[in-house]
Design a protein around this motif. Structure first.
Motif, short mmCIF file in Angstrom:
data_model
loop_
_atom_site.label_atom_id
_atom_site.label_comp_id
_atom_site.label_asym_id
_atom_site.label_seq_id
_atom_site.Cartn_x
_atom_site.Cartn_y
_atom_site.Cartn_z
N ALA A 159 36.26 0.50 20.27
CA ALA A 159 34.86 0.79 20.60
C ALA A 159 34.01 0.54 19.37
O ALA A 159 34.29 1.10 18.30
CB ALA A 159 34.70 2.23 21.06
N THR A 196 33.86 -6.89 22.69
CA THR A 196 34.51 -6.10 21.64
C THR A 196 35.79 -6.74 21.09
O THR A 196 35.96 -6.79 19.88
CB THR A 196 34.82 -4.68 22.16
OG1 THR A 196 33.67 -4.19 22.83
CG2 THR A 196 35.21 -3.75 21.03
N LYS A 218 28.38 2.51 22.66
CA LYS A 218 29.67 3.06 23.12
C LYS A 218 29.86 4.51 22.66
O LYS A 218 30.87 5.14 22.97
CB LYS A 218 30.82 2.21 22.59
CG LYS A 218 30.78 0.75 23.04
CD LYS A 218 30.91 0.63 24.55
CE LYS A 218 30.65 -0.78 25.05
NZ LYS A 218 31.63 -1.76 24.66
N ALA A 230 30.11 1.09 28.47
CA ALA A 230 29.14 2.11 28.06
C ALA A 230 29.22 3.33 28.98
O ALA A 230 28.94 4.45 28.58
CB ALA A 230 27.74 1.51 28.07
N ALA A 290 30.00 3.87 16.61
CA ALA A 290 30.58 4.34 17.88
C ALA A 290 31.02 5.80 17.84
O ALA A 290 31.33 6.38 18.87
CB ALA A 290 31.77 3.45 18.27
#
Ligand code: PGA
Length: 268
Positions: free
Chosen positions: A204, A45, A209, A141, A244
């Motif tokens: 995120a 990320t 996510k 996650a 997300a």
């Protein structure tokens, strides 16, 4: 808490890098000699955000000369120069490309002869520099914050942790898909080490996510999803792409969009 909703991972990275640059520059305007203390994550990320920060550094819009960094975690038993160590990750993807002073970089040593002492020394060092100004975080996650897997204490400090089977599967993509090569243990800052920071910024992106974002923002404050610890933080900022947030309720999205509409002209 604030929630910033950006269109895609690229715009999340641009927004975040600009925010960090403004944040650091503003602190330097007020206290030019005081080092800025920045907590940092690894993982897929933040990569784009690091690229954007490198760009801003090369354009002269931000300098890291007076920035001290503390990384969140490191695998235990993986040689420091292993391609998948978090030392390698940070130097290859960020530190080698910016003007940071190497002595200002702090990363836990997963090969230290006394791992418990290593963790205590890390906490002491964070305290000695006056605490962390801004902790940039990713989220797993399963809602983990650093390697604080589900059911880690929300009051935890830097320590040795076992990595869950699920996280090892998630991370096996970095080890050529070989689960057996993913270390079983890590040194990690605790949840409370993260939430002690004066400001938090959680990134995120992607639909995998979405549940962690929902539980972190709308779920109970609970060790079941350690990301939910951000709910008790006075200055938490979550930056997501549209994928997300797809599990969030319309009520939550409306609430956070309304706040951002009101403060649009001033990112503070
Ligand atoms: P990722 O990992 O950025 O690679 O998805 C985040 C995390 O596990 O905290």
């Amino acid at each position: 808490m604030r929630l910033i909703i950006e269109k895609n991972p690229e715009s999340v990275a641009v927004w975040t890098a600009q925010y960090i640059a403004k944040f650091i520059n503003r602190q330097f305007e007020n206290a030019p000699d005081k080092p800025f203390v920045l907590g940092l994550p690894t993982g897929g990320t933040p990569l784009e955000t690091y690229k954007e920060l490198i760009k801003l550094n090369k354009q002269g819009e931000i300098s890291f000369k007076n920035v001290i960094t503390f990384n969140m975690d490191e695998y235990v038993g993986l040689p420091e120069d292993h391609p998948e160590s978090y030392h390698t990750f940070m130097w290859q993807n960020f530190f080698n490309h910016i003007d940071i002073q190497p002595e200002n970089v702090n990363i836990l040593d997963g090969n230290a002869p006394d791992l418990l002492k290593e963790c205590q020394d890390y906490e002491d060092k964070i305290k000695a520099v006056g605490g962390i100004d801004l902790f940039l975080c990713g989220v797993g996650a399963n809602g983990h914050l650093a390697f604080n897997e589900p059911f880690s204490s929300l009051a935890s400090r830097t320590r040795l942790k076992t990595i869950t089977h699920q996280t090892r599967i998630d991370n096996s993509r970095f080890f050529g898909g070989k689960l057996e090569d993913v270390p079983r243990n890590a040194l990690t800052v605790g949840v409370a080490t993260v939430t002690d920071a004066r400001h938090l910024l959680v990134l995120a992106v992607g639909e995998n996510k979405a549940l962690a974002v929902k539980m972190g923002i709308e779920g109970a404050y609970s060790h079941t999803w350690t990301i939910s610890a951000i709910q008790a933080h006075p200055k938490a900022l979550v930056v997501c792409d549209e994928k997300a947030i797809q599990e969030l309720s319309a009520r939550a999205v409306d609430y956070f969009r309304d706040i951002e509409d009101r403060i649009k002209k001033d990112i503070w």
